[in-house]
Scaffold this active site. Structure first.
Site, PDB file in Angstrom:
ATOM      1  N   LYS A  32       0.843  -1.193   0.000  1.00 30.04           N
ATOM      2  CA  LYS A  32       0.000   0.000   0.000  1.00 30.04           C
ATOM      3  C   LYS A  32       0.882   1.249   0.000  1.00 30.04           C
ATOM      4  O   LYS A  32       1.920   1.281   0.686  1.00 30.04           O
ATOM      5  CB  LYS A  32      -0.893  -0.026   1.239  1.00 30.04           C
ATOM      6  CG  LYS A  32      -1.870   1.133   1.373  1.00 30.04           C
ATOM      7  CD  LYS A  32      -2.707   0.938   2.636  1.00 30.04           C
ATOM      8  CE  LYS A  32      -3.774   1.996   2.793  1.00 30.04           C
ATOM      9  NZ  LYS A  32      -4.623   1.742   3.997  1.00 30.04           N
ATOM     10  N   SER A 109      -9.216   1.596   3.018  1.00 29.39           N
ATOM     11  CA  SER A 109      -8.401   2.341   2.096  1.00 29.39           C
ATOM     12  C   SER A 109      -7.275   1.524   1.460  1.00 29.39           C
ATOM     13  O   SER A 109      -6.521   2.029   0.639  1.00 29.39           O
ATOM     14  CB  SER A 109      -7.779   3.545   2.829  1.00 29.39           C
ATOM     15  OG  SER A 109      -6.922   3.114   3.880  1.00 29.39           O
ATOM     16  N   SER A 133      -9.559  -0.665   7.327  1.00 25.55           N
ATOM     17  CA  SER A 133      -9.033  -0.591   5.964  1.00 25.55           C
ATOM     18  C   SER A 133      -8.324  -1.838   5.463  1.00 25.55           C
ATOM     19  O   SER A 133      -7.927  -1.890   4.297  1.00 25.55           O
ATOM     20  CB  SER A 133      -8.095   0.618   5.834  1.00 25.55           C
ATOM     21  OG  SER A 133      -8.837   1.810   5.961  1.00 25.55           O
TER      22      SER A 133
END
Length: 395
Positions: A32, A109, A133
């Site tokens: 990420k 996210s 997330s």
């Protein structure tokens, strides 16, 4: 690698060979875009953030640990803007595809990481979880996901959002890889056994939408053949109070994290993210004090409930993933509903796994287990054991 999913950050793809060999040799992973990778800018899902921050000089702790265990880095993945999102929508870089439900959001996210794993572009991926997330993308994309005990895995080299909630998590498609990656990041591996008892959180199931309950109930019924199960309400009062207090505390912290940068840069934001900063973080001191006291109270309640190596069972998300073309009002309503369940582990700092055990039609529905504080390895082991029981994700 050809990014057929829109999962990776646009531009040159950052790839790295392992600098060691070990239990993850031969596996690839994605990261990420909140984690530092030496030689690149950590963009945090926003072009103005990327333009105002320097190139990372060293790898984040988790990235270094995985490279040292023999895995190869295949690229950095899209995140919701500055990690403020639970649906996976990014105004600037696009919404990664949900390979299991292409017309629906992937969850955020850590959206790009979940998409890359579910779509086979990486064997596993790092994400972060403050308000859900990792857990929500895992549920929406039909893969395994771990949010660890708060502080269990080092966040060094990771962009923080709300420090008392932030954790390093990860995704895999299968249970065996889930265990291998967990052993590296956690530094331990527990035997593949089930807990002494699983407590089904009746009130958590009650607030889930009917398609979610209908998909998960047969799984819970089958679990009774493998482990002792009791049903009990989680909350002594209103369950939704947990999420309300989480929102207050998390809002206070992410405003503190980003306030100075926003004031200096006046960055571009989507309407949803800009709205989170519209009131400049004004919170009544009495509300903040009440939220902190509530956190202490419910943390003790869950510690007591899970004492004796029990685990708590609940839907990962109370809703199915919404459509990729959802209106702003639908987006806001979905996020509100999701935190009603993800706020439980977030508020108390406990570890949680999302297991890809069910579907509603063809849409994935995740089932979660919350473990005792520090019981992360046992939680990962329980996931592997249940995978054998249900013959899911064993490849």
């Amino acid at each position: 690698m050809q990014d057929t999913l829109g999962a990776f950050v646009p531009g040159p793809i950052i790839q790295r060979a392992p600098h060691g060999s070990g239990p993850l040799s031969g596996l690839s992973f994605a990261v990420k875009d909140l984690f530092d990778v030496a030689g690149g800018v950590t963009g945090c899902g926003n072009p103005d953030w990327a333009a105002t921050h320097e190139i990372a000089k060293a790898d984040a702790w988790a990235v270094d640990a995985l490279l040292g265990a023999g895995a190869s880095l295949t690229g950095k993945t899209i995140t919701d803007e500055i990690s403020l999102g639970l649906l996976g929508i990014n105004k600037f870089y696009g919404t990664p595809l949900n390979p299991r439900a292409p017309d629906r959001v992937p969850g955020g996210s850590s959206s790009g990481s979940a998409s890359a794993v579910a779509g086979g572009l990486a064997d596993f991926a790092l994400g972060t979880d403050s308000g859900g997330s990792v857990r929500i993308p895992a549920s929406f994309c039909g893969i395994y996901g771990l949010r660890p005990t708060h502080g269990r895995i080092s966040i060094a080299g990771m962009m923080p959002q709300a420090p008392s909630f932030d954790t390093v998590g990860y995704f895999t498609r299968d249970a065996l890889t889930f265990g291998r990656v967990g052993a590296v990041l956690l530094g331990e591996q527990a035997p593949d056994v089930l807990p002494s008892e699983i407590v089904v959180a009746a009130d958590c199931f009650a607030i889930a939408d009917e398609p979610v309950r209908r998909a998960l109930q047969p799984v819970v019924d089958r679990m009774r053949d493998a482990v002792a199960i009791t049903a009990s309400p989680l909350a002594e009062g209103a369950l939704l109070d947990w999420a309300r207090h989480q929102r207050i505390l998390q809002k206070c912290e992410f405003h503190a994290t980003f306030r100075d940068w926003i004031d200096r840069v006046n960055p571009r934001f989507s309407s949803e993210v800009a709205g989170a900063f519209a009131d400049e973080g004004r919170i009544e001191s009495s509300d903040l004090s009440a939220a902190k006291a509530f956190r202490e109270c419910v943390s003790k309640r869950l510690n007591d409930l899970l004492e004796g190596r029990r685990m708590l069972c609940l839907p990962t998300s109370p809703i199915l993933p919404i459509g990729g073309d959802a209106r702003l009002s639908d987006i806001r309503a979905a996020v509100q509903r999701i935190v009603d369940l993800t706020g439980i582990a977030g508020l108390t700092g406990l570890p949680q796994v999302s297991l890809p055990v069910a579907t509603s039609g063809s849409i994935p529905v995740g089932l979660s287990l919350i473990g005792w504080r520090g019981g992360d390895a046992a939680l990962v082991a329980a996931a592997r054991t249940l995978a054998r029981e249900f013959s899911i994700g064993l490849a």
